[in-house]
Design an enzyme around this catalytic site. Sequence first.
Site, PDB file in Angstrom:
ATOM      1  N   HIS A  78       1.533 -19.753 -18.013  1.00 17.89           N
ATOM      2  CA  HIS A  78       2.800 -20.127 -18.649  1.00 17.89           C
ATOM      3  C   HIS A  78       3.298 -21.442 -18.082  1.00 17.89           C
ATOM      4  O   HIS A  78       3.949 -21.484 -17.031  1.00 17.89           O
ATOM      5  CB  HIS A  78       3.855 -19.038 -18.448  1.00 17.89           C
ATOM      6  CG  HIS A  78       5.008 -19.147 -19.389  1.00 17.89           C
ATOM      7  ND1 HIS A  78       5.180 -18.301 -20.470  1.00 17.89           N
ATOM      8  CD2 HIS A  78       6.056 -19.999 -19.437  1.00 17.89           C
ATOM      9  CE1 HIS A  78       6.271 -18.629 -21.129  1.00 17.89           C
ATOM     10  NE2 HIS A  78       6.834 -19.669 -20.513  1.00 17.89           N
TER      11      HIS A  78
ATOM     12  N   ARG B  12       4.546 -17.832 -30.150  1.00 20.36           N
ATOM     13  CA  ARG B  12       5.687 -17.340 -29.381  1.00 20.36           C
ATOM     14  C   ARG B  12       6.878 -17.091 -30.292  1.00 20.36           C
ATOM     15  O   ARG B  12       7.233 -17.938 -31.114  1.00 20.36           O
ATOM     16  CB  ARG B  12       6.084 -18.344 -28.302  1.00 20.36           C
ATOM     17  CG  ARG B  12       7.065 -17.775 -27.281  1.00 20.36           C
ATOM     18  CD  ARG B  12       7.532 -18.818 -26.297  1.00 20.36           C
ATOM     19  NE  ARG B  12       8.089 -18.220 -25.087  1.00 20.36           N
ATOM     20  CZ  ARG B  12       8.941 -18.825 -24.270  1.00 20.36           C
ATOM     21  NH1 ARG B  12       9.329 -20.069 -24.514  1.00 20.36           N
ATOM     22  NH2 ARG B  12       9.392 -18.217 -23.188  1.00 20.36           N
TER      23      ARG B  12
ATOM     24  N   TYR C 134      18.606 -28.345 -25.660  1.00 18.93           N
ATOM     25  CA  TYR C 134      18.655 -29.182 -24.467  1.00 18.93           C
ATOM     26  C   TYR C 134      17.592 -30.265 -24.583  1.00 18.93           C
ATOM     27  O   TYR C 134      16.658 -30.171 -25.385  1.00 18.93           O
ATOM     28  CB  TYR C 134      18.448 -28.364 -23.189  1.00 18.93           C
ATOM     29  CG  TYR C 134      17.041 -27.859 -22.968  1.00 18.93           C
ATOM     30  CD1 TYR C 134      16.124 -28.571 -22.190  1.00 18.93           C
ATOM     31  CD2 TYR C 134      16.607 -26.653 -23.545  1.00 18.93           C
ATOM     32  CE1 TYR C 134      14.829 -28.108 -21.988  1.00 18.93           C
ATOM     33  CE2 TYR C 134      15.319 -26.189 -23.354  1.00 18.93           C
ATOM     34  CZ  TYR C 134      14.433 -26.911 -22.583  1.00 18.93           C
ATOM     35  OH  TYR C 134      13.153 -26.458 -22.402  1.00 18.93           O
TER      36      TYR C 134
ATOM     37  N   HIS D 253       8.028 -13.263 -18.663  1.00 24.21           N
ATOM     38  CA  HIS D 253       9.007 -13.247 -17.580  1.00 24.21           C
ATOM     39  C   HIS D 253       9.534 -11.848 -17.230  1.00 24.21           C
ATOM     40  O   HIS D 253      10.733 -11.591 -17.216  1.00 24.21           O
ATOM     41  CB  HIS D 253      10.186 -14.158 -17.926  1.00 24.21           C
ATOM     42  CG  HIS D 253       9.806 -15.554 -18.305  1.00 24.21           C
ATOM     43  ND1 HIS D 253       8.734 -16.217 -17.761  1.00 24.21           N
ATOM     44  CD2 HIS D 253      10.361 -16.410 -19.216  1.00 24.21           C
ATOM     45  CE1 HIS D 253       8.647 -17.438 -18.303  1.00 24.21           C
ATOM     46  NE2 HIS D 253       9.605 -17.561 -19.193  1.00 24.21           N
TER      47      HIS D 253
ATOM     48  N   ASP E 142       5.700 -21.194 -14.981  1.00 23.65           N
ATOM     49  CA  ASP E 142       6.806 -21.704 -15.793  1.00 23.65           C
ATOM     50  C   ASP E 142       7.093 -23.174 -15.494  1.00 23.65           C
ATOM     51  O   ASP E 142       8.185 -23.671 -15.751  1.00 23.65           O
ATOM     52  CB  ASP E 142       8.077 -20.860 -15.608  1.00 23.65           C
ATOM     53  CG  ASP E 142       9.108 -21.072 -16.717  1.00 23.65           C
ATOM     54  OD1 ASP E 142       8.718 -21.356 -17.864  1.00 23.65           O
ATOM     55  OD2 ASP E 142      10.324 -20.963 -16.420  1.00 23.65           O
TER      56      ASP E 142
ATOM     57  N   TYR F 147       9.749 -13.667 -25.745  1.00 21.23           N
ATOM     58  CA  TYR F 147      10.694 -13.747 -24.634  1.00 21.23           C
ATOM     59  C   TYR F 147      11.920 -12.965 -25.074  1.00 21.23           C
ATOM     60  O   TYR F 147      12.653 -13.380 -25.977  1.00 21.23           O
ATOM     61  CB  TYR F 147      11.046 -15.205 -24.341  1.00 21.23           C
ATOM     62  CG  TYR F 147      11.985 -15.408 -23.164  1.00 21.23           C
ATOM     63  CD1 TYR F 147      11.960 -14.562 -22.064  1.00 21.23           C
ATOM     64  CD2 TYR F 147      12.879 -16.478 -23.145  1.00 21.23           C
ATOM     65  CE1 TYR F 147      12.806 -14.762 -20.982  1.00 21.23           C
ATOM     66  CE2 TYR F 147      13.722 -16.693 -22.070  1.00 21.23           C
ATOM     67  CZ  TYR F 147      13.682 -15.830 -20.990  1.00 21.23           C
ATOM     68  OH  TYR F 147      14.531 -16.036 -19.926  1.00 21.23           O
TER      69      TYR F 147
END
Length: 290
Positions: free
Chosen positions: A16, A109, A34, A168, A234, A144
């Site tokens: 990841h 994803r 962002y 996660h 990550d 996620y």
Amino acid sequence: MTAAIARPPAGACDCHVHVFGPASDFPFDPARSYTPGDATLADLVRMHRGVGIARTVIVQPSPYGTDNTCLLHALEQLAGAGRGVAVIDDATSDVQFQAMHRAGVRGVRVNLETAGQHDPEVAWRNLARAAERVAPLGWHVQTYTNLATIAALAGALEQIPVTLVVDHFGRAQAAAGVSQPGFDALLAAVASGRAYVKLSAAYRISTAPDYRDAEPIARALIDANPDRVLWGSDWPHPGSAAGAPRPVGDITPFRQEDNARALQRAMQWAGTAERIDKLLVENPARLYDF
């Protein structure tokens, strides 16, 4: 075995990571939440060489939306050492799917958490639609989301026609321990073999020094099924991982993390040489078709 291990086994995979930029070459989605700085493939390769990682799985980050150009460019440079997880929508064509498969993409994803989408019915529609699109390719669906959503979908997930990968730790909160609501549903999905779980980004579930309270969560997931756990750094630790995003016109800095320590921590959680090999080599090779 509890002592730190100097180097990971040959063929170890970071399952990841994200790649950003250069921004001048790969523009972001105007609807992003962002704006990251550059974190290029060269930066990633340098980090991986330093910690002993040989293979990598690049996950399409949300600032690029469904434009997977940066991801595909990185996979081309990595050749056989890289695999990808893309983001798609209904406009993604069969021609695009075939091109992504040739480049090394092996999953898509569905990011429910960042979008704040916790309605189980909507979540299921999104997951089922993604699964329908990628099943003919033999890809998986990565999501996620949080434990409440996983628990609410426990029955439905048994019907999904592809492998599910949960990011996660399933957003289990480390301080709440292994008895927290919903964790049993994640354990059951992993134990059954229906789902893989990524032991990635411990800072997303823990605020303790060295994320020590994440260890019982990680060990419970590994014990549930050592053949269905993965590790990811990550890197470069973007977005909400670094705190509240800034105005979209400003760059949100990456979180500063010790990637070598994160890898050592994961190997300590696995505990034995056999389980370390499953976590870092065997399981990624099986899932991502290395």
